[in-house]
Write an enzyme that holds these catalytic residues in place. Structure first.
Site, PDB file in Angstrom:
ATOM      1  N   ASP A  15       0.826  -1.209   0.000  1.00 36.98           N
ATOM      2  CA  ASP A  15       0.000   0.000   0.000  1.00 36.98           C
ATOM      3  C   ASP A  15       0.864   1.265   0.000  1.00 36.98           C
ATOM      4  OD1 ASP A  15      -2.018  -1.844   0.361  1.00 36.98           O
ATOM      5  OD2 ASP A  15      -2.825  -0.919   2.181  1.00 36.98           O
ATOM      6  N   HIS A  31       4.065  -2.093   3.075  1.00 37.38           N
ATOM      7  CA  HIS A  31       4.038  -0.748   2.490  1.00 37.38           C
ATOM      8  C   HIS A  31       5.335  -0.488   1.720  1.00 37.38           C
ATOM      9  CE1 HIS A  31       1.083  -0.609   5.750  1.00 37.38           C
ATOM     10  NE2 HIS A  31       0.493   0.369   5.085  1.00 37.38           N
ATOM     11  N   HIS A  47      -6.009   2.616  -3.649  1.00 38.48           N
ATOM     12  CA  HIS A  47      -6.010   2.880  -2.203  1.00 38.48           C
ATOM     13  C   HIS A  47      -6.828   4.154  -1.944  1.00 38.48           C
ATOM     14  CE1 HIS A  47      -4.683   1.995   1.752  1.00 38.48           C
ATOM     15  NE2 HIS A  47      -3.707   2.866   1.852  1.00 38.48           N
ATOM     16  N   HIS A 101      -4.471  10.013   1.092  1.00 34.01           N
ATOM     17  CA  HIS A 101      -4.464   9.004   2.157  1.00 34.01           C
ATOM     18  C   HIS A 101      -5.186   9.555   3.375  1.00 34.01           C
ATOM     19  CE1 HIS A 101      -3.025   5.932   4.938  1.00 34.01           C
ATOM     20  NE2 HIS A 101      -2.695   5.236   3.879  1.00 34.01           N
TER      21      HIS A 101
HETATM   22 ZN   LIG Z   1      -2.347   3.237   3.503  1.00 33.32          ZN
END
Ligand SMILES: [Zn+2]
Length: 246
Positions: free
Chosen positions: A55, A201, A106, A110
């Site tokens: 991600d 990540h 995603h 964010h």
């Molecule tokens: Zn994230």
């Protein structure tokens, strides 16, 4: 948060607990119920396979290094991209697709969707999906909301955009200041089982600066352990095979 609904609640599962810590899984409190009622959304797929997902990218330094590393290991993965990051590094998104990796959404920013209004939620997901499709040349199939938390507006919007929500079954806790390659391996392997989905990540966009260095160091041994256990490692498309979750 009082009116917030998680992915789990959208699926008809009542839960009082909503984790909102970084990457806190909204469904963590559901446990066995989650697995029984919504295995695909939880990331549970082919029992002979482990899905590898990343991600928060693409990141200009971390992601190209990760792509080289995955190529060396002969592994393909699924990347849940941020639209804003991709606009700054579209060539990395194209390199992912060229190398056979899968692209997921995603978000554009964010941000925790349940703290945003319906209009902003729809706009973010729509913009992210269009940006990712245009800049990578690949139509995204999967969606993972920031922090694993979403509401019914977000889930409905994702489905209208042709996106399937997928969370994870284990994570490396690689966003923390104290994460090391060893701690990331331990965290992933503690809950790893065939059919599971690993969350890592390839970016420090929403985390401790350069935390991805430990993630990259942890990936090869995690892949090795999976293979030693007889498990194939790959993207979500392989994980769910022909039985695409919906
Ligand atoms: Zn994230």
């Amino acid at each position: 948060m009082s009116r917030a609904r998680t992915l789990a609640m959208a699926a008809g599962i009542a839960t009082a607990a909503v984790a909102v810590a970084h990457a806190g899984p909204a469904v963590a409190a559901i446990g066995p119920l989650r697995r029984r009622l919504m295995p695909a959304t939880a990331g549970i797929g082919d029992p002979g396979h482990v899905a590898l997902t990343f991600d928060d990218g693409p990141h200009p330094e971390a992601t190209p290094r990760l792509l080289r590393l995955l190529d060396s290991a002969g592994v393909r993965a699924t990347f849940f991209l941020l639209g804003r990051m991709l606009t700054e590094h579209p060539e990395i998104g194209r390199a992912m697709v060229a190398a056979g990796h899968e692209i997921g959404v995603h978000g554009y920013e964010h941000r925790l969707l349940v703290k945003r209004g319906p209009r902003a939620t729809v706009d973010d997901l729509t913009r992210a999906t269009a940006t990712i499709a245009e800049l990578t040349g690949s139509t995204p199939r999967w969606w993972r909301p920031p922090y694993g938390v979403a509401n019914t507006v977000a889930v409905g919007t994702a489905r209208r955009l042709g996106l399937t929500p997928v969370l994870w079954t284990c994570w490396g806790r690689d966003w923390t200041r104290s994460a090391t390659p060893e701690s990331i391996q331990r965290s992933v392997l503690r809950k790893l089982a065939g059919g599971g989905t690993i969350l890592l990540h390839d970016s420090d966009h929403a985390a401790t600066p350069r935390c991805w260095e430990s993630t990259l160091a942890a990936v090869p041994p995690i892949v090795t352990v999976c293979r030693d256990r007889g498990l194939r490692v790959g993207p979500l498309g392989e994980h769910f095979g022909a039985s695409r979750p919906g």
